[in-house]
Every structure is written in C-alpha cells, then in structure tokens.
Motif scaffolding. Structure first.
Motif, PDB file in Angstrom:
ATOM      1  N   ASP A  10      29.322   2.618  21.400  1.00 42.55           N
ATOM      2  CA  ASP A  10      30.234   3.519  22.101  1.00 42.55           C
ATOM      3  C   ASP A  10      30.992   4.349  21.064  1.00 42.55           C
ATOM      4  O   ASP A  10      30.835   4.168  19.872  1.00 42.55           O
ATOM      5  CB  ASP A  10      31.215   2.742  22.993  1.00 42.55           C
ATOM      6  CG  ASP A  10      32.083   1.771  22.198  1.00 42.55           C
ATOM      7  OD1 ASP A  10      32.581   2.143  21.102  1.00 42.55           O
ATOM      8  OD2 ASP A  10      32.263   0.631  22.657  1.00 42.55           O
ATOM      9  N   TRP A  11      31.798   5.283  21.565  1.00 42.18           N
ATOM     10  CA  TRP A  11      32.548   6.176  20.676  1.00 42.18           C
ATOM     11  C   TRP A  11      33.999   5.748  20.524  1.00 42.18           C
ATOM     12  O   TRP A  11      34.824   6.517  20.054  1.00 42.18           O
ATOM     13  CB  TRP A  11      32.489   7.605  21.202  1.00 42.18           C
ATOM     14  CG  TRP A  11      31.133   8.189  21.038  1.00 42.18           C
ATOM     15  CD1 TRP A  11      30.185   8.338  22.005  1.00 42.18           C
ATOM     16  CD2 TRP A  11      30.555   8.690  19.840  1.00 42.18           C
ATOM     17  NE1 TRP A  11      29.050   8.898  21.469  1.00 42.18           N
ATOM     18  CE2 TRP A  11      29.254   9.131  20.146  1.00 42.18           C
ATOM     19  CE3 TRP A  11      31.005   8.820  18.525  1.00 42.18           C
ATOM     20  CZ2 TRP A  11      28.401   9.673  19.195  1.00 42.18           C
ATOM     21  CZ3 TRP A  11      30.150   9.366  17.589  1.00 42.18           C
ATOM     22  CH2 TRP A  11      28.880   9.783  17.918  1.00 42.18           C
ATOM     23  N   ASN A  12      34.351   4.547  20.946  1.00 44.58           N
ATOM     24  CA  ASN A  12      35.727   4.062  20.848  1.00 44.58           C
ATOM     25  C   ASN A  12      36.022   3.645  19.416  1.00 44.58           C
ATOM     26  O   ASN A  12      35.756   2.507  19.031  1.00 44.58           O
ATOM     27  CB  ASN A  12      35.959   2.884  21.803  1.00 44.58           C
ATOM     28  CG  ASN A  12      35.854   3.307  23.242  1.00 44.58           C
ATOM     29  OD1 ASN A  12      36.188   4.430  23.587  1.00 44.58           O
ATOM     30  ND2 ASN A  12      35.372   2.421  24.079  1.00 44.58           N
ATOM     31  N   PRO A  21      43.268   5.916  19.014  1.00 45.68           N
ATOM     32  CA  PRO A  21      41.891   6.423  18.971  1.00 45.68           C
ATOM     33  C   PRO A  21      41.854   7.627  18.032  1.00 45.68           C
ATOM     34  O   PRO A  21      42.787   8.441  18.008  1.00 45.68           O
ATOM     35  CB  PRO A  21      41.608   6.856  20.414  1.00 45.68           C
ATOM     36  CG  PRO A  21      42.605   6.105  21.239  1.00 45.68           C
ATOM     37  CD  PRO A  21      43.816   5.930  20.372  1.00 45.68           C
ATOM     38  N   THR A  24      40.403  12.263  21.034  1.00 39.38           N
ATOM     39  CA  THR A  24      40.625  12.206  22.476  1.00 39.38           C
ATOM     40  C   THR A  24      39.260  12.222  23.161  1.00 39.38           C
ATOM     41  O   THR A  24      38.229  12.427  22.509  1.00 39.38           O
ATOM     42  CB  THR A  24      41.445  13.422  22.969  1.00 39.38           C
ATOM     43  OG1 THR A  24      40.656  14.613  22.771  1.00 39.38           O
ATOM     44  CG2 THR A  24      42.772  13.530  22.250  1.00 39.38           C
ATOM     45  N   GLU A  25      39.244  12.064  24.471  1.00 35.92           N
ATOM     46  CA  GLU A  25      37.983  12.119  25.217  1.00 35.92           C
ATOM     47  C   GLU A  25      37.314  13.485  25.094  1.00 35.92           C
ATOM     48  O   GLU A  25      36.104  13.612  25.265  1.00 35.92           O
ATOM     49  CB  GLU A  25      38.219  11.771  26.676  1.00 35.92           C
ATOM     50  CG  GLU A  25      38.532  10.313  26.888  1.00 35.92           C
ATOM     51  CD  GLU A  25      38.668   9.951  28.361  1.00 35.92           C
ATOM     52  OE1 GLU A  25      38.166  10.711  29.223  1.00 35.92           O
ATOM     53  OE2 GLU A  25      39.277   8.912  28.634  1.00 35.92           O
ATOM     54  N   ASP A  26      38.101  14.524  24.791  1.00 34.34           N
ATOM     55  CA  ASP A  26      37.572  15.880  24.622  1.00 34.34           C
ATOM     56  C   ASP A  26      37.122  16.153  23.200  1.00 34.34           C
ATOM     57  O   ASP A  26      36.716  17.270  22.879  1.00 34.34           O
ATOM     58  CB  ASP A  26      38.625  16.916  25.007  1.00 34.34           C
ATOM     59  CG  ASP A  26      39.011  16.823  26.478  1.00 34.34           C
ATOM     60  OD1 ASP A  26      38.177  16.356  27.278  1.00 34.34           O
ATOM     61  OD2 ASP A  26      40.138  17.204  26.812  1.00 34.34           O
ATOM     62  N   GLY A  27      37.217  15.147  22.313  1.00 37.69           N
ATOM     63  CA  GLY A  27      36.789  15.319  20.931  1.00 37.69           C
ATOM     64  C   GLY A  27      37.835  15.928  20.009  1.00 37.69           C
ATOM     65  O   GLY A  27      37.547  16.272  18.869  1.00 37.69           O
ATOM     66  N   GLU A  28      39.055  16.060  20.505  1.00 34.56           N
ATOM     67  CA  GLU A  28      40.124  16.617  19.681  1.00 34.56           C
ATOM     68  C   GLU A  28      40.765  15.501  18.839  1.00 34.56           C
ATOM     69  O   GLU A  28      40.782  14.348  19.253  1.00 34.56           O
ATOM     70  CB  GLU A  28      41.182  17.285  20.557  1.00 34.56           C
ATOM     71  CG  GLU A  28      40.682  18.531  21.256  1.00 34.56           C
ATOM     72  CD  GLU A  28      40.173  19.582  20.301  1.00 34.56           C
ATOM     73  OE1 GLU A  28      40.873  19.890  19.310  1.00 34.56           O
ATOM     74  OE2 GLU A  28      39.067  20.096  20.526  1.00 34.56           O
ATOM     75  N   ASN A  30      43.240  12.854  17.368  1.00 36.57           N
ATOM     76  CA  ASN A  30      44.264  12.087  18.061  1.00 36.57           C
ATOM     77  C   ASN A  30      45.095  11.246  17.095  1.00 36.57           C
ATOM     78  O   ASN A  30      45.910  10.446  17.525  1.00 36.57           O
ATOM     79  CB  ASN A  30      43.614  11.198  19.122  1.00 36.57           C
ATOM     80  CG  ASN A  30      44.600  10.642  20.110  1.00 36.57           C
ATOM     81  OD1 ASN A  30      45.450  11.367  20.607  1.00 36.57           O
ATOM     82  ND2 ASN A  30      44.503   9.354  20.398  1.00 36.57           N
TER      83      ASN A  30
END
Length: 119
Positions: A10-12, A21, A24-28, A30
C-alpha cells in the motif's frame, strides 16, 4: 545519503520524524520533512524537490546526459551528503490487473529542528 529499501502493498508511508503520512491522498506533501520524491516511471522529473537539491539534481542530469545515460536516482541520492537526510526506496506491488509494481524514492529530513511541526 543512506537509502532504505522497503516493499509494501500500500501507499501508507509515515514520516518517522513527524509521525504524519508523507503524502495526502491527493499526493500532496503532508510533512515538512519532505525534501523530494521520484517515481521510476519518470525519474528525470522529481516532485516536491527542495531548493537545496535542485542545483545538485540539475548537475546530475547534465552529467548523465553528457555520458549518454538517463537519470539515475539511486546514484544521485548516494552522492548527496546531508546529515539526517534519508532516502526511502519503496517498491509497491498490487494486483489490480495482474501484478503491477512501482518504485518511488522519497527523501526525508529526519532532524528534529528541520522536521519542525508535529515532530
């Protein structure tokens, strides 16, 4: 710079300095510890590259081009000497339509003073 290799499904990916993290879920970005990231699909185009890495990366690209070679993220990261900076080479494998893998490199500054907020 030290490179830590990891395999994940996963990407977590959390920053060890801030506990947040990395993206963010949008790839920005964090976490303030982020100094840059690369994807194996377009290694010549890093994302979120810190100011202090930009001239070093440009020199690397020019050197590789003069040698008629492409961008070598691992070679570049190994050449950077910054205390407390660590590169994470993360290979992610999924099974969406058969085995699909992706490798990304993420550089984090793990020093307390630079990580700042939340650290």
């Amino acid at each position: 710079m030290q490179i830590i290799e990891m395999e994940r499904d996963d990407w977590n990916f959390f920053c060890p300095a801030t506990g947040r993290p990395v993206f963010t879920e949008d790839g920005e970005p964090n976490t303030p510890a982020l100094r840059g990231s690369w994807c194996h699909e377009v290694p010549e185009e890093p994302m979120h590259l810190a100011e202090e890495l930009q001239p070093l990366w440009q020199t690397h690209l020019e050197t590789q081009e003069a040698a008629d070679e492409g961008a070598d993220v691992v070679r570049f990261l190994q050449s950077v000497e910054r205390p407390n900076w660590v590169a994470f080479e993360i290979t992610t494998c999924g099974m969406a339509c058969g085995p699909v893998w992706s490798t990304a490199w993420t550089v984090l500054d793990l020093s307390d003073s630079e990580a700042g907020e939340g650290g």
